[in-house]
Design an enzyme around this catalytic site. Sequence first.
Site, PDB file in Angstrom:
ATOM      1  CE  LYS A 197      17.012  19.506  90.062  1.00  0.00           C
ATOM      2  NZ  LYS A 197      16.908  20.199  91.511  1.00  0.00           N
ATOM      3  CE  LYS A 250      13.099  20.129  88.971  1.00  0.00           C
ATOM      4  NZ  LYS A 250      13.661  20.224  90.075  1.00  0.00           N
TER       5      LYS A 250
END
Length: 326
Positions: A197, A250
């Site tokens: 992330k 992400k």
Amino acid sequence: MIRPRRNRRTPAIRSLVRETALTPEDFILPMFLHEDDEDVPIASMPGVTRWSVKGLVEEAGKAHADGIPAVVLFPKIDDTLKSPSAEECSNSGGLVQRAIQELKAAHPTLCVITDVALDPYNSDGHDGLVTRGEHGEVIILNDATVEVLCEQALSHAKAGADVVAPSDMMDGRVAAIRETLDAEGFQDVSIMSYTAKYASALYGPFRGALDSVPQEGDKKTYQMDPANLREALRETELDEQEGADILMVKPAGMYLDVIAKVREHSRLPVAAYQVSGEYLMLKSAVAAGWIDEKAAVMESLLAIKRAGASMILTYFARQAVGWLKD
Ligand code: PBG
């Protein structure tokens, strides 16, 4: 003569040689909810709603009936319930916990995924617990946060969640959550780890939707530097060793190389999150009349799947399924 264009000559031939196809089963629908009886459009994310629990259950049912296998829940927590220790996150009677119970009661076959992180509950707006350094600087406490995350994940499992998805990027949290769930009899609850992330500029609209902007500092001491790819593979190896069931990258669209490398590096399924900023970039170009919505959105989703994602978290899930049926 060798002519690659022969394979592109007609729609029928193109459909035979097509390497990637989207289906409704590829999608996970992120859903926002709040403690309120009204379903409210989110100002920072046109086309996205913040649901009451009742509205959420209805909408999730429609998505599921359309073929979407899973939803992931993001609560907006009342300011009065936020605190520096974020204890509301594991309240068995809390908003998310009740929503999970109601979703599973109404739609037993729907896969309910929950976000495990403290930012909606933490008055500091960070994913972890905050302390102050010598010069007053924000320090995120890793190990103390992991203990709270374990409580949060356990409360979701008790409420009936199928999958818990830690998005906080603390070290060691996947192993700790796995151990907690196993010790409490929830060995069948899966962990979808936000493995890579990144500290991205594309989460702004989401933070607006949840009112979870960090009060001070940024998330760069725990979310990854967008410059780094090898580090994503290191996180991949750790999440595998720690017992993750699904890995996530992400954001998605600007990180297709990361999706592809993680896919190559691991045998685990890979998820990708097309985040709020990606959604809004597309929506605003559409609103300006600059691109064709269906074509551009489907291309963005196809590219994420082609890169190696087995599943895509996207605010376009319902629209995309509609277009697939056209
Ligand atoms: C926080 C969390 C964020 C998103 C999902 N979980 C925001 C952040 O890390 O600041 C972003 C999703 C999106 O932008 O659509 N735990």
